[in-house]
Design an enzyme around this catalytic site. Sequence first.
Site, PDB file in Angstrom:
ATOM      1  N   SER A  90     -59.258  98.359 -77.921  1.00 16.21           N
ATOM      2  CA  SER A  90     -59.455  97.966 -79.315  1.00 16.21           C
ATOM      3  C   SER A  90     -60.909  97.698 -79.634  1.00 16.21           C
ATOM      4  O   SER A  90     -61.237  97.389 -80.775  1.00 16.21           O
ATOM      5  CB  SER A  90     -58.636  96.703 -79.601  1.00 16.21           C
ATOM      6  OG  SER A  90     -59.125  95.608 -78.860  1.00 16.21           O
ATOM      7  N   THR A 212     -59.015  93.931 -81.938  1.00 12.86           N
ATOM      8  CA  THR A 212     -60.346  93.420 -82.245  1.00 12.86           C
ATOM      9  C   THR A 212     -60.584  92.225 -81.355  1.00 12.86           C
ATOM     10  O   THR A 212     -59.635  91.598 -80.906  1.00 12.86           O
ATOM     11  CB  THR A 212     -60.381  92.950 -83.721  1.00 12.86           C
ATOM     12  OG1 THR A 212     -60.197  94.071 -84.559  1.00 12.86           O
ATOM     13  CG2 THR A 212     -61.667  92.254 -84.105  1.00 12.86           C
ATOM     14  N   THR A 230     -65.031  95.334 -83.046  1.00 11.99           N
ATOM     15  CA  THR A 230     -63.804  96.147 -83.038  1.00 11.99           C
ATOM     16  C   THR A 230     -64.086  97.637 -83.029  1.00 11.99           C
ATOM     17  O   THR A 230     -65.167  98.075 -83.447  1.00 11.99           O
ATOM     18  CB  THR A 230     -62.957  95.824 -84.293  1.00 11.99           C
ATOM     19  OG1 THR A 230     -61.666  96.417 -84.184  1.00 11.99           O
ATOM     20  CG2 THR A 230     -63.609  96.348 -85.561  1.00 11.99           C
ATOM     21  N   ARG A 240     -64.236 104.924 -92.349  1.00 13.71           N
ATOM     22  CA  ARG A 240     -63.527 103.709 -92.769  1.00 13.71           C
ATOM     23  C   ARG A 240     -64.179 102.467 -92.140  1.00 13.71           C
ATOM     24  O   ARG A 240     -64.468 102.438 -90.958  1.00 13.71           O
ATOM     25  CB  ARG A 240     -62.074 103.803 -92.336  1.00 13.71           C
ATOM     26  CG  ARG A 240     -61.214 102.578 -92.696  1.00 13.71           C
ATOM     27  CD  ARG A 240     -61.020 101.675 -91.507  1.00 13.71           C
ATOM     28  NE  ARG A 240     -60.032 100.615 -91.757  1.00 13.71           N
ATOM     29  CZ  ARG A 240     -59.834  99.589 -90.949  1.00 13.71           C
ATOM     30  NH1 ARG A 240     -60.530  99.476 -89.830  1.00 13.71           N
ATOM     31  NH2 ARG A 240     -58.953  98.667 -91.223  1.00 13.71           N
ATOM     32  N   THR A 263     -58.112  89.029 -87.202  1.00 15.33           N
ATOM     33  CA  THR A 263     -57.803  90.324 -86.594  1.00 15.33           C
ATOM     34  C   THR A 263     -56.502  90.820 -87.212  1.00 15.33           C
ATOM     35  O   THR A 263     -55.741  90.046 -87.788  1.00 15.33           O
ATOM     36  CB  THR A 263     -57.648  90.234 -85.059  1.00 15.33           C
ATOM     37  OG1 THR A 263     -56.558  89.348 -84.766  1.00 15.33           O
ATOM     38  CG2 THR A 263     -58.895  89.717 -84.377  1.00 15.33           C
ATOM     39  N   GLY A 264     -56.258  92.105 -87.075  1.00 17.70           N
ATOM     40  CA  GLY A 264     -55.070  92.689 -87.698  1.00 17.70           C
ATOM     41  C   GLY A 264     -55.488  93.569 -88.859  1.00 17.70           C
ATOM     42  O   GLY A 264     -56.639  94.026 -88.915  1.00 17.70           O
TER      43      GLY A 264
END
Length: 360
Positions: A90, A212, A230, A240, A263-264
């Site tokens: 990640s 991340t 990340t 992106r 994170t997420g």
Amino acid sequence: MPNVDRRSFLLAAGGLTGCVAAGGAAASALDAQPATVQTGDQHRGVCSIASGNGRRCVDKAMEMIRAGADPVDAVVEGVTIIEDDPDDMSVGLGGLPNEEGVVQLDASVMHGPTHKAGAVACIEGIRNPARVALLVLKRTDHILLVGEGARRFALSYGFNTEELLTPRAREAWLKWRANRSLDDDWLNDEEMDFPAEPRLGAMRDIPFTYGTVHCAATNARDNISATTSTSGLSWKIPGRVGDSPIVGAGMYVDNDVGAAGATGRGEAVIANCGSFNIVEHMARGLTPTEACLAVAKRIADRTREKRLRDERGRPNFNVSLYALRKDGAYGAACLHPGGTFAVHDGTSSRVLRCVPLFEA
Ligand code: ASP
């Protein structure tokens, strides 16, 4: 919850329990125990917290702070361990690539005492974006460098370029590409009129993943700092940028109050100024856990697109939120159970569960 203070949050939390329960789910954290009794909220003194994959970060950060390092250097050296680890897919080396198979990394860092921030986004070929972000912070009058400019900035400071796509990450990406659609020209194992290569066939499916590393540290005196690093959403559209390099979204520090990170699903965190909001909630008197839960609720309430909601109307993705107050109190929350965080409280380190807003 405009102008939320500790009292009105707790009242609102009661309302939250009722309203979510009416929708078929319970706000477990708020039902089960008042967020105020979380152990971390009662902690005082030197402390470092990180996302669940960051136990080695908090150990490193604590070791450096004890040796007299500035917390900003300590957190960056902490996440560097994870960036260097090819098995953490990640972050940094070994991170999952974008839809074209290119690893693009994002990172930010913020130093409490100077209120300075530095960040890089979509940087390619440099495995340690948090260190590059720290140089942007220390050595420039800017905050965010992107893409080729960020890479050239790093090269000017002697960073090496290298292929960050490890064989394992490439294999996952090839598998994703082959299975993306039956209508394109890429054939998956079943479509191939040919025996599949054993390695590819054995690779676990990774449709898309988030991942991340965030780390914050306070010396409980005069300095609290944080960083987030990340490879972003896997298979993302090239270019992106997620929340991690956005100051106030993936990470934020106010030296008078504390630090926060996320994170997420970065899009949800950006759209709700996640980390900034956590720190502001702490400034108004919420404990770290309460502040994280308040932002988790905000994200859930503002997830309005149907494609992002499950059959019960809840977000169909997860976000984990982390908070560290300047005095050493800490906490973390997530939308759905499963989020974890690492903490070093000055005595020892461990990995704990984030308090979920929703039950499973
Ligand atoms: N928040 C990151 C992003 O959206 C990904 C993650 O935390 O997993 O880029």
